[in-house]
Design an enzyme around this catalytic site. Structure first.
Site, short mmCIF file in Angstrom:
data_model
loop_
_atom_site.label_atom_id
_atom_site.label_comp_id
_atom_site.label_asym_id
_atom_site.label_seq_id
_atom_site.Cartn_x
_atom_site.Cartn_y
_atom_site.Cartn_z
N GLN A 167 3.72 11.56 1.67
CA GLN A 167 4.38 10.69 0.69
C GLN A 167 5.89 10.67 0.94
O GLN A 167 6.28 10.77 2.08
CB GLN A 167 4.06 11.10 -0.76
CG GLN A 167 2.59 10.93 -1.12
CD GLN A 167 1.68 11.96 -0.49
OE1 GLN A 167 1.90 13.15 -0.61
NE2 GLN A 167 0.67 11.53 0.21
N LYS A 207 6.46 8.85 9.43
CA LYS A 207 6.58 10.31 9.53
C LYS A 207 5.63 10.87 10.59
O LYS A 207 5.97 11.79 11.32
CB LYS A 207 6.27 10.97 8.17
CG LYS A 207 7.22 10.55 7.05
CD LYS A 207 6.81 11.16 5.73
CE LYS A 207 5.52 10.62 5.16
NZ LYS A 207 5.56 9.20 4.74
N GLY A 225 -1.49 8.78 4.88
CA GLY A 225 -2.09 8.11 6.03
C GLY A 225 -1.01 7.99 7.09
O GLY A 225 -0.02 7.31 6.89
N HIS A 226 -1.18 8.73 8.16
CA HIS A 226 -0.18 8.72 9.23
C HIS A 226 -0.81 8.15 10.49
O HIS A 226 -1.80 8.67 10.98
CB HIS A 226 0.30 10.14 9.54
CG HIS A 226 0.80 10.89 8.33
ND1 HIS A 226 1.77 10.38 7.50
CD2 HIS A 226 0.46 12.09 7.83
CE1 HIS A 226 2.01 11.26 6.54
NE2 HIS A 226 1.22 12.30 6.70
N ASP A 262 5.10 5.90 4.22
CA ASP A 262 4.76 5.08 5.38
C ASP A 262 5.98 4.73 6.22
O ASP A 262 6.04 3.65 6.83
CB ASP A 262 4.03 3.79 4.94
CG ASP A 262 2.83 4.11 4.06
OD1 ASP A 262 2.16 5.10 4.35
OD2 ASP A 262 2.58 3.35 3.10
P1 GDP Z 1 3.67 7.65 7.67
O1 GDP Z 1 2.72 7.67 6.52
O2 GDP Z 1 5.07 7.89 7.26
O3 GDP Z 1 3.25 8.56 8.80
O4 GDP Z 1 3.63 6.15 8.24
P2 GDP Z 1 2.34 5.23 8.50
O5 GDP Z 1 1.66 5.70 9.73
O6 GDP Z 1 1.54 5.08 7.26
O7 GDP Z 1 3.03 3.82 8.72
C1 GDP Z 1 3.96 3.61 9.73
C2 GDP Z 1 3.45 2.54 10.70
O8 GDP Z 1 4.50 2.11 11.52
C3 GDP Z 1 2.38 3.04 11.65
O9 GDP Z 1 1.49 1.98 11.88
C4 GDP Z 1 3.14 3.38 12.92
O10 GDP Z 1 2.36 3.26 14.09
C5 GDP Z 1 4.20 2.33 12.89
N1 GDP Z 1 5.50 2.73 13.49
C6 GDP Z 1 6.14 3.91 13.43
N2 GDP Z 1 7.36 3.82 14.00
C7 GDP Z 1 7.47 2.55 14.44
C8 GDP Z 1 8.53 1.82 15.08
O11 GDP Z 1 9.61 2.33 15.37
N3 GDP Z 1 8.29 0.49 15.33
C9 GDP Z 1 7.11 -0.12 15.01
N4 GDP Z 1 6.96 -1.41 15.30
N5 GDP Z 1 6.11 0.54 14.41
C10 GDP Z 1 6.30 1.85 14.11
P1 IMO Z 2 2.12 8.66 3.31
O1 IMO Z 2 2.10 10.16 3.52
C1 IMO Z 2 2.53 5.34 0.51
C2 IMO Z 2 1.24 6.10 -3.61
C3 IMO Z 2 0.04 5.34 -4.12
C4 IMO Z 2 0.39 5.25 -5.59
C5 IMO Z 2 1.06 6.59 -5.87
C6 IMO Z 2 0.14 7.64 -6.47
O2 IMO Z 2 1.19 7.92 4.22
O3 IMO Z 2 3.51 8.13 3.32
P2 IMO Z 2 -1.84 9.12 -5.51
O4 IMO Z 2 -3.15 8.73 -4.89
O5 IMO Z 2 -0.98 9.96 -4.63
O6 IMO Z 2 -2.02 9.72 -6.88
O7 IMO Z 2 -1.07 7.72 -5.74
O8 IMO Z 2 1.55 7.06 -4.63
N1 IMO Z 2 1.02 6.86 -2.36
C7 IMO Z 2 1.49 6.50 -1.17
N2 IMO Z 2 2.17 5.40 -0.78
N3 IMO Z 2 2.27 6.32 1.41
C8 IMO Z 2 1.62 7.44 1.04
O9 IMO Z 2 1.46 8.49 1.85
C9 IMO Z 2 1.15 7.55 -0.29
N4 IMO Z 2 0.47 8.50 -0.98
C10 IMO Z 2 0.41 8.07 -2.24
O10 IMO Z 2 -0.06 4.08 -3.51
O11 IMO Z 2 1.36 4.25 -5.79
MG MG Z 3 1.33 6.45 5.58
#
Ligand code: GDP
Ligand code: IMO
Ligand code: MG
Length: 432
Positions: free
Chosen positions: A223, A16, A40-41, A13
């Site tokens: 991840q 990416k 989850g992106h 998270d």
């Molecule tokens: P990912 O799994 O690595 O793609 O990240 P997620 O989407 O799960 O979580 C990142 C969160 O941060 C999302 O809600 C993005 O919209 C938000 N985000 C990404 N870059 C920035 C930033 O530079 N500033 C802020 N405030 N939010 C950001």
């Molecule tokens: P993105 O791509 C954050 C964590 C789960 C758990 C562990 C194993 O959005 O960064 P799983 O269901 O993969 O067997 O769970 O990994 N986990 C993540 N945490 N971001 C993710 O994906 C994750 N995908 C799995 O919370 O601790």
């Molecule tokens: Mg994510």
């Protein structure tokens, strides 16, 4: 930059999805190489917010060919739900390619994920419950189902039968669940066969040919480094290689073809699920980061555990991925803090550790050694050049660059596509 790998440098998270989207206009292919719909992106484009799970984030950029590589595990129901959801919102996902060697998350994998967690009790991993672990376990046990199997009904039936023989014993005798029949699994999976057919191909061949033509390929990791099954905080990890090496095995592109490896890191640290996290905060600062950063899971909605930037972790990420660049995200979330702690080393039972202890018990016992940097109060969301940032924010970034052992080439200052500082000034100062 014809072949670029992008991975999470912390526990996931990091942003990416946004980083991939920002690079999207400059690439021809975006490849998901590991994981499944545990990812989850969130990508924010104007006033539209997209949450992607199984589809590569590049799907939102017209002209990009999105690819699901062989290293991914696919829940076909989720795949088509996500595709349909995008079509409804005016996105055209018709260019999507899917590797015939990618594994399928069979319906029993989801069941097993959830019952296993329940039986683990206090030792549970805190998985996303999407069947990821059991699907990869089947792959390694050589009883997995692959996308290509859908096109040979007899083979598919045989494989499901083989897989269920053992699983039904487990489900019925150990977990007290009902037995699953071969036909119910086969019927469900075959229901997706025809719609999937035009997307299925040898994606390794497609990608290597694209690189031969000089086209640009971005490998988007799901991840992150600390959730990698080999290098992460085992056993509190996911079941795939989320580090840069996974881009090669998960796509069928050789390591010598990779030109750069970008690590995405938040300006602080978050984690979802169980397992140690040395800089985790249990006080009002942790709550502050969660509130301001909206730190709730994109996939499960769980509150993310929040803490200060852990440079031992990002230094480790620089090493195991061979990072060439870091994209630092969410710097804006730190605005308003008087002073910002940065973890530069660990104390493990009185011994100072500069490097990440790979022993599970040592890592669990690690307490952070902090350096304190001055904060800033100016709104930085409008910054587009490094010099637009207040001096203390610039100093914070430069300090992180030093302790993370990797240059920081871009900085996120908000969730929007355009809310990014490309660190030209720093690149320029280095003569690049
Ligand atoms: P990912 O799994 O690595 O793609 O990240 P997620 O989407 O799960 O979580 C990142 C969160 O941060 C999302 O809600 C993005 O919209 C938000 N985000 C990404 N870059 C920035 C930033 O530079 N500033 C802020 N405030 N939010 C950001
Ligand atoms: P993105 O791509 C954050 C964590 C789960 C758990 C562990 C194993 O959005 O960064 P799983 O269901 O993969 O067997 O769970 O990994 N986990 C993540 N945490 N971001 C993710 O994906 C994750 N995908 C799995 O919370 O601790
Ligand atoms: Mg994510």
């Amino acid at each position: 930059m014809p072949a670029v790998v992008l991975v999470g440098a912390q526990w996931g998270d990091e942003g990416k999805g946004k980083a991939t989207d920002v690079l999207g206009s400059r690439v021809d292919y975006v490849v998901k190489f590991n994981g499944g719909n545990n990812a989850g992106h969130t990508v924010v484009i104007g006033d539209q917010k997209f949450a992607l799970h199984l589809l590569p984030s590049g799907i939102l950029t017209p002209g990009v060919t999105p690819v699901i590589g062989n290293g991914v595990v696919i829940d076909l129901n989720v795949l088509f739900q996500e595709i349909d959801g995008l079509i409804e919102r005016g996105v055209d996902p018709s260019a999507l390619l899917v590797s015939s060697a990618a594994h399928i998350i069979a319906p029993y994998a989801r069941t097993l994920d959830n019952v296993t967690e329940r039986f683990l009790g206090k030792r549970k991993i805190g998985t996303t419950g999407r069947g990821i672990g059991p699907a990869y376990a089947d792959k390694i046990n050589r009883v997995g189902l692959r996308i290509g199997d859908l096109y040979n009904e007899q083979l598919l039936h045989d494989k499901i039968e083989g897989a269920l023989e053992q699983k039904n014993h487990l489900l019925v005798k150990v977990y007290n669940r009902r037995a699953i029949t071969v036909d119910e699994v086969a019927d469900e999976l075959l229901g997706y066969r025809d719609r999937l057919a035009p997307m299925v191909t040898d994606t390794s061949l497609v990608l290597n040919q694209a690189l031969d033509r000089g086209e640009t390929v971005l490998f988007e990791g799901g991840q992150a480094t600390m959730l990698d099954v080999d290098h992460g905080t085992y056993p509190f990890v996911t079941s795939s290689n989320a580090t840069a090496g996974g881009a090669c095995t998960g796509s069928g592109v050789g390591p010598a073809r990779i030109d750069s490896v970008i690590g995405v890191a938040k300006a602080y640290t978050t984690r979802v699920g169980e397992g140690p996290m040395p800089t985790e905060l249990f006080d009002e600062f942790g709550e502050h980061l969660r509130d301001v950063g909206h730190e709730f899971g994109t996939t499960t909605g769980r509150p993310r555990r929040c803490g200060w930037y852990d440079a031992v972790v990002t230094r480790f990420a620089t090493r195991v991925n061979g990072l060439t660049d870091i994209v630092l995200t969410k710097l804006d979330v730190l605005t308003g803090l008087e002073e910002i702690p940065v973890c530069v080393a660990y104390d493990v039972n009185g011994v100072r550790h500069q490097e990440l202890p790979i022993d599970q018990a040592d890592f669990a016992a690690a307490t952070p050694v902090y350096e304190y940097l001055p904060g800033w109060s100016e709104d930085i969301t409008g910054a587009r050049e490094f010099s637009d940032l207040p001096q203390t924010a610039q100093d914070y970034v430069m300090a992180l660059e030093k302790v993370s052992n990797c240059r920081i080439s871009a900085i996120g200052v908000g969730p929007g596509r355009e809310e990014i500082v490309v660190n030209h000034d720093l690149l320029h100062a280095r003569g690049e």
